[in-house]
Each structure stands twice: as C-alpha cells, then as structure tokens.
Design a protein around this motif. Sequence first.
Motif, short mmCIF file in Angstrom:
data_model
loop_
_atom_site.label_atom_id
_atom_site.label_comp_id
_atom_site.label_asym_id
_atom_site.label_seq_id
_atom_site.Cartn_x
_atom_site.Cartn_y
_atom_site.Cartn_z
N ILE A 62 -20.91 3.49 9.09
CA ILE A 62 -21.64 3.87 8.12
C ILE A 62 -21.53 5.30 7.63
O ILE A 62 -21.44 6.27 8.73
CB ILE A 62 -23.23 3.71 8.58
CG1 ILE A 62 -23.46 2.37 8.59
CG2 ILE A 62 -23.96 4.19 7.13
CD1 ILE A 62 -24.98 1.97 9.10
N GLY A 63 -20.84 5.40 6.55
CA GLY A 63 -20.54 7.01 6.38
C GLY A 63 -19.06 7.38 6.78
O GLY A 63 -18.68 8.56 6.80
N ARG A 123 -25.86 2.59 1.60
CA ARG A 123 -26.33 3.33 0.76
C ARG A 123 -27.54 2.77 -0.01
O ARG A 123 -28.64 3.26 -0.52
CB ARG A 123 -25.07 3.83 -0.11
CG ARG A 123 -25.58 4.76 -1.38
CD ARG A 123 -24.26 4.73 -2.43
NE ARG A 123 -24.31 3.31 -2.98
CZ ARG A 123 -22.99 2.78 -3.24
NH1 ARG A 123 -21.83 3.33 -3.27
NH2 ARG A 123 -23.00 1.40 -3.60
N ASP A 124 -27.28 1.41 -0.50
CA ASP A 124 -28.35 0.80 -1.31
C ASP A 124 -29.34 0.43 -0.35
O ASP A 124 -30.54 0.42 -0.78
CB ASP A 124 -27.60 -0.47 -1.67
CG ASP A 124 -26.59 -0.05 -3.01
OD1 ASP A 124 -26.26 0.85 -3.29
OD2 ASP A 124 -25.71 -1.11 -3.25
N THR A 150 -20.70 1.18 4.40
CA THR A 150 -21.52 2.41 3.89
C THR A 150 -22.10 2.11 2.48
O THR A 150 -23.06 2.61 2.16
CB THR A 150 -20.19 3.38 3.54
OG1 THR A 150 -19.59 3.81 4.86
CG2 THR A 150 -20.63 4.67 3.36
N ALA A 151 -21.67 1.27 1.62
CA ALA A 151 -21.87 1.18 0.42
C ALA A 151 -23.18 0.15 0.36
O ALA A 151 -24.49 0.54 -0.14
CB ALA A 151 -21.13 0.44 -0.57
N ASP A 175 -30.49 2.33 2.15
CA ASP A 175 -31.55 3.49 2.15
C ASP A 175 -32.22 3.75 1.00
O ASP A 175 -33.37 4.22 1.15
CB ASP A 175 -30.66 4.64 2.80
CG ASP A 175 -30.41 4.40 4.41
OD1 ASP A 175 -29.17 4.72 4.63
OD2 ASP A 175 -31.14 3.70 5.06
N SER A 176 -31.38 3.56 -0.14
CA SER A 176 -32.02 3.89 -1.36
C SER A 176 -33.46 3.03 -1.60
O SER A 176 -34.44 3.34 -2.12
CB SER A 176 -31.14 3.77 -2.49
OG SER A 176 -31.75 3.76 -3.68
#
Length: 449
Positions: free
Chosen positions: A436-437, A320-321, A316-317, A323-324
């Motif tokens: 994820i999530g 997150r990176d 998930t982390a 998608d950012s």
Amino acid sequence: MFGNSLSGAERARKRRIYAALAVATIFVMFMWYYSSHKPTVSPGGSRLTNLSLSTKMPYLTPNTTTIRPASSGLELVQVQYVYRHGARYPTQGDMAHIKEVYELDGLSVSRDWINAELIDGDKAGLLAKYGYREMTGIAQRTMQRYPTFLADRLRNPESVRFVSSEYQRSHMSARTFQGVVDPKNHTKPVTVLPLNKDTILAMKAGCSMWEQEKEVATYNAGREVAVFDSIHGQKLRERMSGKLGVKSGMTVAHISTLYTMCGYEISLFAQPDTWCTLFDPDTSALMELRNDIKYSRVYGPFGANINKRMACALFTALFRDIDSALRDPPNAISTFRFGHAETIMFVSTLLSLEQVLGTENSPITGAMPFSLARHRGFKTSVIAPFSTNLGIELYKDQHAQPFFRLLLNERAIRLPECTDEFCSLDVLRNKLGDNIGCDFNSICRITPQ
Ligand SMILES: O=P(O)(O)O[C@H]1[C@H](OP(=O)(O)O)[C@@H](OP(=O)(O)O)[C@H](O)[C@@H](O)[C@H]1OP(=O)(O)O
C-alpha cells in the motif's frame, strides 16, 4: 430324488443364464467406467463442463445462496471488485497455433470441427457473445447481493464508478456490467486507462523489470514443461494421434493447442462435441497442470519476487478508496474495475491465495505426481477463468471499527490470518504492508548494472 445330472436342455438353459449374467456384468462395469470418465456433455447451449480448462475456462455460475449475510452489527460501507473480462476470441498468437493444427498432415476430423471463427483475425481478442452473457449474469447477481446498498448509492452518480483497461474485451465487459447495474445511465462513462498509464489492470504492459524477469520465468517453465512432456508426452501423443488420424509430427505443443481449442469451443460456443471429445476430465486436468507450470512462474508464486509486487499499485488504489470511505462513509465510492487474467493472478499472488485455495503449495514441477498436483492451490481454472473476479467488501461495526470480506468468483474466502470471513481491516492492511503506497514505477524500473 435330486439327480445330479441335468438334462441336456437344462444344462443349455443354465449356460444361457450364466452367459447373460456375464454380459450384463460387463455392460454395467463399462457404463460405470464410461460415466465416470467421459466429459460432461452439457445440454445444448449450456457451458457446464467437468473439464479443467485453465485460462480458457468458462465462468460457471456459482451457488450464491452460500454467501453469508453480514451479521446485524456490521454495516456495509463500500464494495470494490476487480474482474477479468468475459469470454473472448483467441488472441492472434492463439489463432496462429490453431491454424497450425487445422493444417496438420493427415488430420481427419469432420468438417464441423474446423471452426473458422477461431482463426478469424478480425475477431482476435474481442469479447464474445458468452462474454457479454457472463458479465450480464454477474452484474445481475451483484444487484441481488447488494439490493439496497447499490440502489441507495446510485442516487449519487459519483459514488459508483467503472474502470477498465484499454482492451476492447475489458472495456466492453465494463460497459455491459454498468448497463445492468445502472440502466438509467446516472453514472459516469467507464474510465478507460491508457495502456501506457495503466499500473493497476494491464499492469504488466509497462513494467520493464517484470518483462525482464518473465524471460527467466519462461525459460525455467520451459525446462519443467520438458520434464512433463518426457513423462506424459508419449501417452498423450498416442491418444491424440490415434483419435485424429495424424500419422506423424504431432507434438505435445500441438496437443496443448487442441486443449486450448476445446476451451474456446466450450467458452465461446458451448460446444463440447468436437475437440473436447479428445479430453476426459483427467486428461484435461493433466493439460491444465502443464499450463500451470508456466502460469505459476510467469504470474504466480513460483516465479520472480516481482510477481508478489505487481498488484501493489492496484491495492494502493483500493486502499485509497477504502480510507476515503472510512473518513466519509455516506459518500463512499464503490468501484468496479475490469482487467485481465494476470490482473487477478497478480492479486492472488500478492495475497498468497493459493494457500487458501489448496493444500499443496510446493512449486509446480514437471515431475509433480498428479495425485499431489490435484490438491494444488494455484489452479488457473479456479483463479483465472473468464470473468474471474475478486471483491472487497468494507464494513464498519457499531464502534465504527472497519472490517472486510473477500469474495473470489462470488464465494466468500477467509485469509489464514483471519478467524472468520468477516475480518478486521487491520489484518489486511498489515498483510499488504508496503504494497500500500508502493512506488510501482520504481519497482518496475530496470536499474543499469
Ligand atoms: O488466457 P491467457 O491468460 O493466456 O491470455 C493472456 C493472453 O495470452 P494468450 O491468450 O495469447 O496466450 C495475453 O496475450 P498476449 O498476446 O500478450 O500473449 C494477454 O496479454 C493476457 O492479458 C491474457 O489475455 P486475457 O486478456 O487475460 O484473456
């Protein structure tokens, strides 16, 4: 003309020639057998070994020239790596086992086999000299692998980050790596995750459900190890007792500790000439198989289903990176995270990497024929040596479509769902699904019956 009878002297000469040929043949056959079965005695200081040393395996420098550069149509946007720390001293638990072997009745080994550092409580679990060297070498090769990318990114100190678990071995691995990648200290200090908040690196620490399932996995592993010992134990005990002069009382558990000691001697001291002389390549692979019966159930694909979820907070982390980075490629953040053996084993279990790494993926049992076991995908000396690492490279093509590539221990790997090592990011996103999530805390919570 050609008399059949040879003179006495000629007969004696012939006998001498035949005898010499017989001796030469036996010598050649012995040398072939010995050279194909003896452990590699590495040159002083080198840790090269042909032994399989499970999670005490040193990190062996890979031939990184085999890593394909990305095709011209793919632009590197971000790199993320997850590591186990470098070679470390034995934990308190292992030190206790080693002390027990040192005190075995009748043990007769030369003094240089008794290494006080392996039972020095002040050093328990700490990163060792070769652990620092492993991390330095990996960092140097990382800079060579991304020569312009990292240099460009380091101009913005926010865009390269380092994270570690709370343990000294992981923190010092991260700092050593950072010191090589960012010698001018532009980047922020390593972010150390407190153990009670660490769901991505030392993730087992706070997961009650996994702890509960671990008890069951350990019990099941124990039953299979008992089968293994019933098959292989006698031969192992005879081999070791004979070599060590131990008259009675040596168990297979002691032999497992001897095997662990060999791993530490190689990984921490590049010393193949003491406890490792007890193991040839096949015996070491057999002892690794005994270990993998446990590891594949406690952390791997043959244990509780939760093992397949334990890396979900980490992914998930990572996503997150990712998608950012895809929203703002020029300001993408590349992060290097430093954890433990189980960090990578849980990642491997979630991605089913054992299916990539081997052709035999039935549960590892005590009765598994060695001929089958040697082809298994879950092998701790491959997945979880010291400094083991998994990299996720993120690319975008000329249509801004995202691609990824995975590297395990600096070698590109291809998921079975991909046709090439450079693969559409959607394939990884779909494979991970609701990992994820995920809500890691609820996955780990034990619901009252
Ligand atoms: O080499 P492994 O993966 O077994 O190391 C484990 C530690 O187990 P140990 O070396 O003691 O057999 C484990 O320590 P423990 O005290 O919890 O048993 C540690 O928690 C785990 O992270 C592994 O250590 P590492 O940090 O990956 O080397």
